[in-house]
Scaffold this motif. Structure first.
Motif, PDB file in Angstrom:
ATOM      1  N   LEU A 181      82.084  24.370  74.381  1.00  0.00           N
ATOM      2  CA  LEU A 181      82.800  23.501  73.681  1.00  0.00           C
ATOM      3  C   LEU A 181      84.037  23.283  74.117  1.00  0.00           C
ATOM      4  O   LEU A 181      85.061  24.464  74.330  1.00  0.00           O
ATOM      5  N   VAL A 182      84.510  22.069  74.336  1.00  0.00           N
ATOM      6  CA  VAL A 182      85.869  21.890  74.810  1.00  0.00           C
ATOM      7  C   VAL A 182      86.902  21.453  73.621  1.00  0.00           C
ATOM      8  O   VAL A 182      87.940  22.128  73.602  1.00  0.00           O
ATOM      9  N   LYS A 183      86.469  20.580  72.928  1.00  0.00           N
ATOM     10  CA  LYS A 183      87.207  20.000  71.959  1.00  0.00           C
ATOM     11  C   LYS A 183      86.389  19.581  70.614  1.00  0.00           C
ATOM     12  O   LYS A 183      85.551  18.818  70.783  1.00  0.00           O
ATOM     13  N   ALA A 184      86.800  19.968  69.487  1.00  0.00           N
ATOM     14  CA  ALA A 184      86.215  19.790  68.270  1.00  0.00           C
ATOM     15  C   ALA A 184      87.242  19.693  67.168  1.00  0.00           C
ATOM     16  O   ALA A 184      87.057  20.524  65.998  1.00  0.00           O
ATOM     17  N   ASP A 185      88.216  18.827  67.235  1.00  0.00           N
ATOM     18  CA  ASP A 185      89.263  18.991  66.296  1.00  0.00           C
ATOM     19  C   ASP A 185      88.776  18.205  64.858  1.00  0.00           C
ATOM     20  O   ASP A 185      89.503  18.736  63.924  1.00  0.00           O
ATOM     21  N   ASP A 186      87.920  17.242  65.122  1.00  0.00           N
ATOM     22  CA  ASP A 186      87.394  16.765  63.758  1.00  0.00           C
ATOM     23  C   ASP A 186      85.888  16.880  63.857  1.00  0.00           C
ATOM     24  O   ASP A 186      85.352  17.509  64.670  1.00  0.00           O
ATOM     25  N   LEU A 187      85.305  16.270  62.863  1.00  0.00           N
ATOM     26  CA  LEU A 187      84.215  16.159  62.450  1.00  0.00           C
ATOM     27  C   LEU A 187      83.330  14.891  62.861  1.00  0.00           C
ATOM     28  O   LEU A 187      82.371  14.429  62.325  1.00  0.00           O
ATOM     29  N   LYS A 188      84.037  14.335  63.803  1.00  0.00           N
ATOM     30  CA  LYS A 188      83.709  12.930  64.377  1.00  0.00           C
ATOM     31  C   LYS A 188      83.319  12.723  65.679  1.00  0.00           C
ATOM     32  O   LYS A 188      82.287  12.125  66.187  1.00  0.00           O
ATOM     33  N   GLU A 189      83.990  13.505  66.572  1.00  0.00           N
ATOM     34  CA  GLU A 189      83.933  13.314  67.950  1.00  0.00           C
ATOM     35  C   GLU A 189      84.265  14.790  68.628  1.00  0.00           C
ATOM     36  O   GLU A 189      85.210  15.352  68.350  1.00  0.00           O
ATOM     37  N   TRP A 190      83.323  15.396  69.404  1.00  0.00           N
ATOM     38  CA  TRP A 190      83.383  16.357  70.141  1.00  0.00           C
ATOM     39  C   TRP A 190      83.011  16.485  71.639  1.00  0.00           C
ATOM     40  O   TRP A 190      82.478  15.317  71.954  1.00  0.00           O
ATOM     41  N   LEU A 191      83.800  17.337  72.299  1.00  0.00           N
ATOM     42  CA  LEU A 191      83.519  17.012  73.626  1.00  0.00           C
ATOM     43  C   LEU A 191      82.993  18.580  74.240  1.00  0.00           C
ATOM     44  O   LEU A 191      83.411  19.806  73.735  1.00  0.00           O
ATOM     45  N   MET A 192      82.100  18.688  75.073  1.00  0.00           N
ATOM     46  CA  MET A 192      81.318  19.808  75.394  1.00  0.00           C
ATOM     47  C   MET A 192      81.327  19.445  76.938  1.00  0.00           C
ATOM     48  O   MET A 192      81.207  18.333  77.353  1.00  0.00           O
ATOM     49  N   ASP A 193      81.367  20.789  77.677  1.00  0.00           N
ATOM     50  CA  ASP A 193      81.121  20.839  78.812  1.00  0.00           C
ATOM     51  C   ASP A 193      79.906  21.216  79.406  1.00  0.00           C
ATOM     52  O   ASP A 193      79.331  22.329  78.715  1.00  0.00           O
ATOM     53  N   ILE A 194      79.023  20.766  80.360  1.00  0.00           N
ATOM     54  CA  ILE A 194      77.700  21.347  80.761  1.00  0.00           C
ATOM     55  C   ILE A 194      77.670  21.372  82.092  1.00  0.00           C
ATOM     56  O   ILE A 194      78.301  20.746  82.830  1.00  0.00           O
ATOM     57  N   GLN A 195      77.090  22.519  82.507  1.00  0.00           N
ATOM     58  CA  GLN A 195      76.732  22.793  84.092  1.00  0.00           C
ATOM     59  C   GLN A 195      75.361  23.160  84.212  1.00  0.00           C
ATOM     60  O   GLN A 195      74.662  23.430  83.344  1.00  0.00           O
ATOM     61  N   VAL A 196      74.744  22.916  85.225  1.00  0.00           N
ATOM     62  CA  VAL A 196      73.604  23.247  85.559  1.00  0.00           C
ATOM     63  C   VAL A 196      73.665  24.471  86.158  1.00  0.00           C
ATOM     64  O   VAL A 196      74.181  24.972  87.071  1.00  0.00           O
ATOM     65  N   MET A 197      72.530  25.248  85.589  1.00  0.00           N
ATOM     66  CA  MET A 197      72.816  26.734  85.924  1.00  0.00           C
ATOM     67  C   MET A 197      72.004  27.267  86.989  1.00  0.00           C
ATOM     68  O   MET A 197      72.185  28.225  87.863  1.00  0.00           O
ATOM     69  N   ASP A 198      71.057  26.613  87.641  1.00  0.00           N
ATOM     70  CA  ASP A 198      70.202  27.024  88.790  1.00  0.00           C
ATOM     71  C   ASP A 198      70.941  26.237  89.824  1.00  0.00           C
ATOM     72  O   ASP A 198      71.773  25.449  89.934  1.00  0.00           O
ATOM     73  N   ASP A 199      70.289  26.289  91.217  1.00  0.00           N
ATOM     74  CA  ASP A 199      71.289  25.840  92.273  1.00  0.00           C
ATOM     75  C   ASP A 199      70.598  24.371  92.833  1.00  0.00           C
ATOM     76  O   ASP A 199      70.058  24.349  94.017  1.00  0.00           O
ATOM     77  N   VAL A 234      70.767  19.345  72.178  1.00  0.00           N
ATOM     78  CA  VAL A 234      70.986  18.076  73.027  1.00  0.00           C
ATOM     79  C   VAL A 234      71.557  18.707  74.412  1.00  0.00           C
ATOM     80  O   VAL A 234      71.482  17.989  75.400  1.00  0.00           O
ATOM     81  N   CYS A 235      72.598  19.466  74.384  1.00  0.00           N
ATOM     82  CA  CYS A 235      73.150  19.855  75.699  1.00  0.00           C
ATOM     83  C   CYS A 235      71.993  20.492  76.411  1.00  0.00           C
ATOM     84  O   CYS A 235      72.020  20.449  77.617  1.00  0.00           O
ATOM     85  N   VAL A 236      71.303  21.472  75.587  1.00  0.00           N
ATOM     86  CA  VAL A 236      70.292  22.187  76.654  1.00  0.00           C
ATOM     87  C   VAL A 236      69.108  21.056  77.212  1.00  0.00           C
ATOM     88  O   VAL A 236      69.009  21.177  78.199  1.00  0.00           O
ATOM     89  N   SER A 237      68.919  20.149  76.395  1.00  0.00           N
ATOM     90  CA  SER A 237      67.852  19.077  77.182  1.00  0.00           C
ATOM     91  C   SER A 237      68.433  18.216  78.282  1.00  0.00           C
ATOM     92  O   SER A 237      67.875  18.203  79.342  1.00  0.00           O
ATOM     93  N   LEU A 238      69.887  17.998  77.979  1.00  0.00           N
ATOM     94  CA  LEU A 238      70.498  17.424  79.310  1.00  0.00           C
ATOM     95  C   LEU A 238      70.673  18.152  80.504  1.00  0.00           C
ATOM     96  O   LEU A 238      70.410  17.814  81.551  1.00  0.00           O
ATOM     97  N   GLN A 239      70.830  19.485  80.167  1.00  0.00           N
ATOM     98  CA  GLN A 239      70.795  20.443  81.226  1.00  0.00           C
ATOM     99  C   GLN A 239      69.596  20.512  81.959  1.00  0.00           C
ATOM    100  O   GLN A 239      69.472  20.439  83.022  1.00  0.00           O
ATOM    101  N   SER A 240      68.416  20.462  81.267  1.00  0.00           N
ATOM    102  CA  SER A 240      67.127  20.610  81.874  1.00  0.00           C
ATOM    103  C   SER A 240      66.907  19.314  82.616  1.00  0.00           C
ATOM    104  O   SER A 240      66.095  19.224  83.536  1.00  0.00           O
ATOM    105  N   MET A 241      67.205  18.205  82.001  1.00  0.00           N
ATOM    106  CA  MET A 241      67.034  16.775  82.379  1.00  0.00           C
ATOM    107  C   MET A 241      67.638  16.791  83.947  1.00  0.00           C
ATOM    108  O   MET A 241      67.085  16.182  84.774  1.00  0.00           O
ATOM    109  N   LEU A 242      68.711  17.444  83.917  1.00  0.00           N
ATOM    110  CA  LEU A 242      69.292  17.172  85.269  1.00  0.00           C
ATOM    111  C   LEU A 242      69.032  18.290  86.067  1.00  0.00           C
ATOM    112  O   LEU A 242      68.615  17.936  87.444  1.00  0.00           O
ATOM    113  N   THR A 243      68.672  19.512  85.769  1.00  0.00           N
ATOM    114  CA  THR A 243      68.040  20.677  86.538  1.00  0.00           C
ATOM    115  C   THR A 243      66.885  20.034  87.433  1.00  0.00           C
ATOM    116  O   THR A 243      66.460  20.620  88.472  1.00  0.00           O
ATOM    117  N   SER A 244      65.836  19.166  86.376  1.00  0.00           N
ATOM    118  CA  SER A 244      64.529  18.789  87.111  1.00  0.00           C
ATOM    119  C   SER A 244      64.746  17.746  87.817  1.00  0.00           C
ATOM    120  O   SER A 244      63.742  17.188  88.469  1.00  0.00           O
TER     121      SER A 244
END
Lengths: 520, 154
Positions: free
Chosen positions: B24-42, B111-121
């Motif tokens: 979680l990068v930033k969630a100052d309000d309940l309108k807009e949040w920033l998250m960072d994701i990484q693909v965990m496998d190589d 959603v983050c996990v889904s995007l992670q798996s979308m990238l990794t596959s």
């Protein structure tokens, strides 16, 4: 407003209020003065069980106009005392289920949540939010098992009026009754007929408090109902209060500085406490004590010293760290300059490329080509292990190693060039000596040759003289007789040669002698 | 109110514990949040890279899907991942984020996990077809775009 019991049954409070009001309760308030008197209005008898109250809930809402304005608590907004089991949480609202329903696929949701979700979907496409199984909201919803409902009922929640002062905490099943019947902080409509603003249940009997008044102490303008609230009374900075220690009356504004610095009755330690004086008494006594206490006299001085020591210590810390780093660097440099530490005799370094050198210096054979190893990268841990990043060497050891290597190579080269010069000198010396000898020999030989030449000369001239003398005699003797060619070969040959020799003798000798000289 | 309550609960959870590779990068309000994701496998396409996701919630969340896009950041380096379903302006073509595919049981973490798996596959180093044109001319908000979800491969 003191409440007689922790969770007062409503009638207790009402009766006490009725008696304090010392008059008949106004009819529009509909407050029963004695439960037994006014059973007609449907007021519960003395402390009824929650279940009974729940049963009589709907009629009771009718019985008072004022209470009709009460808003039933929203279960979704309740605050739970402890984290709820995740199995009891609705996946849509992430709160414990409120009136849950079961879908045919055995997924549970709050009735409200799933309705919300379906509102956004087309009528014939409604499906389970979790597994997308098609659902017909009219037919397919069924109630959840009783045990689920019981578990939900037993969740412990806080009163929704916690923020305004209620500290009620109980099972969720009771929250509705608490808010609707008991909670003094539930907002109800103002008793005044022309005022629609809400007021706490406990202030209901005071009439309309929604007129703006100004605080008599700080002149902040606020609503009367807020003025009455105890918390506001304790906020107003200009309100007079009593010092809890010396009971002098002063403004709340001044209370803190008073207690801290002035109040004679507050208990403080002697100012010599930092040096060890154990006296702790009321300020007035401490002041007397300090006049005689030697430690109090010394205290400022000690405090100064203390501050200085602390400052120095703070400075010492980075310095010692720096020293550590420098020492490490020094150790490294030393260990690279003298690779085999206990073996200084091997310096200047042996030729690392010479495989014999390791035999030449037995200790060095333990570490072959020592100056080509990486410098020991193990920087001894700096005492302040808390700050490991700063303990890193300030330079790159790899580069340092290369530099050292370069240095030693340069030494090597200069040594070799020295040796070369020496060798050259020696060689030229030898050559010179040899030359000398050869020259002398040549002189000797020349002298010998000259001697021999002289001898030869002498012999030649002697022979010539001898021959010329004999030739002169014979030629005169043979001159007339020897004209015919029929003389013997040898005789003619010898005669002709002799003749030619006789004619050219003086010249040939000269030329011969010069030629001989050249040949030698 | 519904959205606020739910987002507050999600935020508490996100602050407590997150799956690996999600921060979680930033969630100052309940309108807009920033998250960072990484693909965990190589997966070599995404190795050693981190991507910044921007969640924008409407007042009707979670009934309505949040708007989720990748946003490029210079420092620290947060590029837009190369993927046949991710446009170079960060818009993601994923049925889960569209009106039909969304379900209120989804949440920021899922959603983050889904995007992670979308990238990794993914194995293709490419942008979607017509990326240039789309990036140039698109003025609609991601949720108003009618993507055609034809590709079930990735």
């Amino acid at each position: 407003m003191s409440t007689p019991s922790p969770i007062p049954p409503p009638n207790d409070r009402r009766s006490s209020r009725a008696s304090s009001n010392a008059g008949p309760p106004s009819s529009n308030l509909n407050v029963p003065s004695e439960p037994s008197d006014l059973l007609v209005v449907g007021g519960p008898p003395s402390s009824p069980s929650p279940l009974a109250l729940r049963a009589s809930n709907s009629p009771s809402s009718k019985r008072r106009k004022s209470r009709a304005a009460k808003v039933p608590p929203d279960v979704h907004m309740l605050e739970y005392v402890s984290a709820c089991d995740s199995n009891l949480v609705c996946l849509i609202c992430h709160s414990p289920f409120d009136r849950p329903v079961k879908l045919p696929c055995e997924h549970y949701f709050c009735r409200e949540c799933v309705d919300h979700a379906w509102d956004a979907q087309q009528e014939d496409l409604r499906s389970c939010p979790t597994c997308r199984t098609k659902v017909d909201p009219q037919k397919d919803l069924s109630p959840v098992p009783r045990i689920i409902e019981t578990m939900l009922d037993e969740l412990v929640v806080k009163c929704p009026n916690t923020k305004t002062g209620c500290d009620w905490v109980d099972q969720r099943v009771n929250v509705h009754d608490h808010v609707m019947l008991y909670c003094e902080y539930t907002l109800v409509e103002c008793p005044s007929t022309d005022c629609r603003l809400p007021i706490s249940q406990k202030d209901f009997h005071k009439g309309c408090l929604h007129s703006t008044v100004s605080c008599e102490h700080c002149h902040a303008s606020l609503m009367k109902k807020d003025l009455e609230v105890g918390s506001v009374m304790s906020i107003c900075p200009n309100r007079s209060t009593n010092c809890p220690h010396c009971f002098i009356e002063l403004l709340r504004l001044d209370l803190k500085p008073h207690v801290k610095d002035v109040c004679p009755m507050v208990s403080i330690p002697c100012s010599g406490a930092i040096v060890g004086c154990k006296v702790t008494a009321e300020r007035i006594e401490v002041e007397e004590h300090e006049k005689t206490c030697p430690m109090a006299t010394m205290a400022p001085f000690f405090r100064e010293q203390q501050a200085r020591v602390e400052r120095s210590e703070a400075r010492l810390d980075p310095l010692s760290r720096k020293i550590g780093i420098l020492e490490d660097g020094l150790t490294n440099i030393t260990s690279m300059l003298y690779p085999a530490n206990g073996n200084d005799s091997s310096f200047p370094v042996t030729n690392p490329l010479d495989p014999n050198s390791s035999e030449a210096f037995p200790p060095a054979s333990l570490m072959p080509t020592p100056d080509f190893r990486l410098p020991p990268a193990s920087f001894p841990p700096v005492p302040q292990s808390s700050d490991t990043t700063q303990a890193q060497p300030p330079f790159d050891s790899q580069v340092h190693h290369l530099l050292t290597l370069h240095e030693s190579l340069r030494d090597e080269v200069s040594r070799v060039s020295n040796a070369l010069t020496e060798l050259e000198g020696r060689t030229s010396m030898t050559i010179m000596n040899e030359n000398q000898r050869v020259k002398e020999d040549m002189l000797h030989t020349n002298a010998a040759i000259n001697g021999m030449r002289m001898q030869l000369h002498w012999l030649m001239s002697a022979t010539l003289q001898q021959r010329s003398a004999s030739a002169a005699g014979s030629s005169t003797a043979r001159a007339g007789s020897s004209t015919g060619p029929s003389a013997s070969g040898s005789g003619t040959q010898g005669a002709s040669s002799r003749a030619s020799a006789t004619f050219r003798a003086p010249i040939r000798r000269l030329s011969d002698s010069t030629r001989q000289d050249v040949k030698l | 109110m519904f959205a606020t309550k739910r987002l507050q609960k999600e935020l508490i959870k996100l602050n407590e514990k997150l799956p690996p590779g999600i921060t979680l990068v930033k969630a100052d309000d309940l309108k807009e949040w920033l998250m960072d994701i990484q693909v965990m496998d190589d997966n070599p396409i995404y190795k050693d890279e981190t991507y910044r996701l921007k969640f924008t919630f409407s007042g009707n969340y979670p009934i309505e899907a949040p708007e989720v896009v990748f946003t490029p950041v210079q420092t620290p380096s947060r590029p837009i991942p190369l993927h046949p379903h991710i446009y170079s302006n960060g818009i993601i073509c994923l049925d889960m984020l569209a009106r039909e595919g969304w379900s209120p049981v989804h949440n920021v973490e899922s959603v983050c996990v889904s995007l992670q798996s979308m990238l990794t596959s993914n194995t293709k180093r490419e942008r979607p077809e017509g990326d240039d044109k789309f990036v140039k001319y698109n003025t609609r908000r991601p949720k108003d775009i009618n993507f055609v979800f034809h590709d079930n491969g990735v």
